[in-house]
Design a protein around this motif. Sequence first.
Motif, PDB file in Angstrom:
ATOM      1  N   THR A 344       0.830  -1.200   0.000  1.00 36.35           N
ATOM      2  CA  THR A 344       0.000   0.000   0.000  1.00 36.35           C
ATOM      3  C   THR A 344       0.869   1.257   0.000  1.00 36.35           C
ATOM      4  O   THR A 344       0.351   2.362  -0.001  1.00 36.35           O
ATOM      5  CB  THR A 344      -0.907  -0.008   1.241  1.00 36.35           C
ATOM      6  OG1 THR A 344      -0.109  -0.423   2.359  1.00 36.35           O
ATOM      7  CG2 THR A 344      -2.049  -0.981   1.070  1.00 36.35           C
ATOM      8  N   LEU A 365      -7.289  -6.859   2.288  1.00 42.21           N
ATOM      9  CA  LEU A 365      -7.144  -5.409   2.481  1.00 42.21           C
ATOM     10  C   LEU A 365      -8.491  -4.716   2.598  1.00 42.21           C
ATOM     11  O   LEU A 365      -9.426  -5.043   1.865  1.00 42.21           O
ATOM     12  CB  LEU A 365      -6.366  -4.798   1.300  1.00 42.21           C
ATOM     13  CG  LEU A 365      -4.863  -5.046   1.417  1.00 42.21           C
ATOM     14  CD1 LEU A 365      -4.444  -6.194   0.549  1.00 42.21           C
ATOM     15  CD2 LEU A 365      -4.095  -3.797   1.090  1.00 42.21           C
ATOM     16  N   ASP A 368     -10.309   0.874   1.396  1.00 43.12           N
ATOM     17  CA  ASP A 368      -9.509   2.078   1.093  1.00 43.12           C
ATOM     18  C   ASP A 368      -8.041   1.703   0.865  1.00 43.12           C
ATOM     19  O   ASP A 368      -7.352   2.303   0.061  1.00 43.12           O
ATOM     20  CB  ASP A 368      -9.655   3.119   2.209  1.00 43.12           C
ATOM     21  CG  ASP A 368      -9.284   2.566   3.568  1.00 43.12           C
ATOM     22  OD1 ASP A 368      -9.435   1.342   3.764  1.00 43.12           O
ATOM     23  OD2 ASP A 368      -8.832   3.344   4.426  1.00 43.12           O
ATOM     24  N   ARG A 369      -7.540   0.683   1.559  1.00 41.06           N
ATOM     25  CA  ARG A 369      -6.163   0.259   1.366  1.00 41.06           C
ATOM     26  C   ARG A 369      -5.993  -0.461   0.025  1.00 41.06           C
ATOM     27  O   ARG A 369      -4.943  -0.426  -0.587  1.00 41.06           O
ATOM     28  CB  ARG A 369      -5.676  -0.658   2.500  1.00 41.06           C
ATOM     29  CG  ARG A 369      -5.857  -0.105   3.884  1.00 41.06           C
ATOM     30  CD  ARG A 369      -5.378   1.321   4.023  1.00 41.06           C
ATOM     31  NE  ARG A 369      -3.934   1.461   3.818  1.00 41.06           N
ATOM     32  CZ  ARG A 369      -3.341   2.551   3.345  1.00 41.06           C
ATOM     33  NH1 ARG A 369      -4.073   3.592   3.002  1.00 41.06           N
ATOM     34  NH2 ARG A 369      -2.038   2.603   3.206  1.00 41.06           N
TER      35      ARG A 369
END
Length: 476
Positions: A344, A365, A368-369
């Motif tokens: 990330t 994940l 948003d990641r």
Amino acid sequence: MLLTLTTTHRPATDLGFLLHKHPDRHQRFSVPFGEVHVAYPEATEERCTAALVLDVDPVGLVRRGQGGFALAEYVNDRPYVASSFLAVALVTVFKSAMAGTCRGHEELAATAIPLVAELPAVPARGGERLVRRLFEPLGYAVEVTPVPLDDAHPEWGAAPHVGLRLTATTRLSQLLTHLYVLLPVLDGEKHYWVDDTEIEKLLRRGEGWLGDHPERDLIVRRSLKHQARLVHPALATLAEDDPDPEAGATGDEAIPTQARRTALREHRLEAVQGALKASGARRVLDLGCGPGALLRRLLKDDYDLVVGADVSHRTLEIAHRRLRLDELHEAQRARIALWQTALTYRDRRLQGFDAAALVEVIEHLDADRLGALTANVFGVARPGTVVVTTPNAEYNVRWESLPAGAMRHPDHRFEWTRAEFATWTTAVCAEHGYAVVHHPVGEVDDEVGAPTQMAVFTRAGRSGAAGVGGATGATR
Ligand code: SAH
């Protein structure tokens, strides 16, 4: 023995659905060592608290010969403190909640909600420090209150117990699982016989968090009560086993047969290996390589350079050991590297490769990641070919033992249907200039598709996708 669970999620009374216990009813359950009561002292839209009271029958325990030395049978703290008894009560009374099953409220069960667990008396062998070391790495705000040995005699000092309050925004199933595994660890005593099935239980409940826990060894040792014969195999399994995406850590009967899981994993690795080979790559990346199952295969193929990358240092150590990197000849050794990196975050070392694999990684994940990972892999590293695999959520109904609505692994943040995966791959192509071909991996079911979905991305301006069909053939 008392445990309260409180949420301020709105409506807070949803806690009743999650626990499968109606807030208006007082319910009673019997366990081999006493009785468990569940009631809700508070149940409003804003705030809801469920209380579990475990009433241990000390006389019954003595009769069953489960005490220690003679006096301990009559004078002990068993009835009062949260111990392995409470853990057993939890898994008995909140079994579905611990499994994350909630028919009709699947989304709620999969959602992190504000939760507080309070235990007025937790045995704390190892003191406040250990309590913190066990729960803080898992993301809890931990409040520990010393308990006086006797209110009437403050000079006697503190009891070997503490009051414990854990606060986190998490899934209820996670919180219950953590309590189930860690309360007996704090207690260090187990009232029931520890045998080989304990290893299996511990590994299953610990999936997705125990492997990386800084106190992993202590947790395993104490859980299995210092029995070397048992401890070592458990540690070895945690350390060496591939993260197993199909292991349903979801209920006592919830494990699809080992054979099916292994077969699918092999299919998957074979498919990815085939797709990478067909791309004609010379330099390949295995992103989120885990303990190195794919790397082992890639080392047998004729690449100039194979790099495994993972965020977990411990995992890379395991990969290093399993691949026996120290024993390789110099020329071989120069062909492989293991890099610790967070996908990330931008890492320029990942540029200049011909192909990359992301095998069962994206579903770990948060949404948003995942955006950050996508931007880094497709926007910054930009290999010519990217092979991505992820579970096909539609297929989950075919794992008979997986409860409806549950995911295949407790650490999965999502599992996508074929359409959802296609939406993501299409967006990636549009944004970063790739073309994509989807391939089913594993046995294809007419209705729900294959258990694993694989997407092979080819950067625009490169040819090479054509050869990939061979890989699909190998998976059927
Ligand atoms: N590809 C392996 C492992 C899959 S498990 C296999 O198929 O067996 C997911 C892996 O992704 C774990 O090893 C985890 O440490 C790694 N991972 C998760 N998030 C990551 C991130 N942000 N950056 C790098 N690796 C990550």
